[in-house]
Design an enzyme around this catalytic site. Sequence first.
Site, mmCIF file in Angstrom:
data_model
loop_
_atom_site.group_PDB
_atom_site.id
_atom_site.type_symbol
_atom_site.label_atom_id
_atom_site.label_comp_id
_atom_site.label_asym_id
_atom_site.label_seq_id
_atom_site.Cartn_x
_atom_site.Cartn_y
_atom_site.Cartn_z
ATOM 1 N N ARG A 40 0.605 -0.915 0.068
ATOM 2 C CA ARG A 40 -0.025 0.009 -0.015
ATOM 3 C C ARG A 40 1.137 1.092 -0.001
ATOM 4 N NH1 ARG A 40 -1.927 3.367 3.501
ATOM 5 N NH2 ARG A 40 -4.539 4.385 2.438
ATOM 6 N N SER A 111 -12.435 -3.489 1.510
ATOM 7 C CA SER A 111 -13.151 -2.598 2.754
ATOM 8 C C SER A 111 -14.373 -2.709 2.858
ATOM 9 C CB SER A 111 -12.153 -1.744 2.233
ATOM 10 O OG SER A 111 -10.726 -1.840 2.544
ATOM 11 N N LYS A 140 -3.812 5.826 8.596
ATOM 12 C CA LYS A 140 -4.457 6.250 7.242
ATOM 13 C C LYS A 140 -5.462 7.630 7.826
ATOM 14 C CE LYS A 140 -6.956 3.188 4.754
ATOM 15 N NZ LYS A 140 -7.463 1.748 5.168
#
Length: 211
Positions: A40, A111, A140
Amino acid sequence: MNIREALRLYFVMGSTNCIQDPVFVLEQAIQGGVTLFQFREKGEGALVGEERVQFAKKLQVVCKIHKVPFIVNDDLELAIKLDADGVHIGQEDGNIDSVRRRIGNKLLGVSCHNLEEARQAIENGADYIGVGPMYPTLSKLDTRDVVGPELIAQLRQASISIPLVGIGGITAENARHVMRAGADGVAIISAISKMESPQVAAKNLNGSSLY
């Protein structure tokens, strides 16, 4: 691949999440017991273009050496280019059904933040669901409101049997609450990536916290 076993200690990382060399961090984390890795590369200062591709390849090599699945977050084209083991997408990252068709039988994670999203993800071919945020997190900045382990319990009570992974603010101290709620695993970013010893951090998470 046994998906439930692979999801138990799920490490999410990019260059912006590390205080040490990311390749070293990943190697150490795997030695500590990480069972799946998600690339990521997002946030301020994230690598782009060919530099990003080459960085992903380095991390993929580490995963291949240790036989740990390597999946890509929110970049279908990169996942296909690298022949990654799978893709993880969010609710705003494209059509789930379309992603499923393009990756074939590779691993697809989605998600979800409520029961409706979970049911839709399953209908469109998700192999597992990332549920969160479990707790407040700084890793995040684009997260939604905290839902807590209670949402995992609610999904199980609603007969959602697909593998579930809790994500967001999880530490060795609170991971057991996520697992007891019905999760198959926990997704970790900074509780491994920003530790002085990623190996020790992963071992601590992979101990009694997950059982």
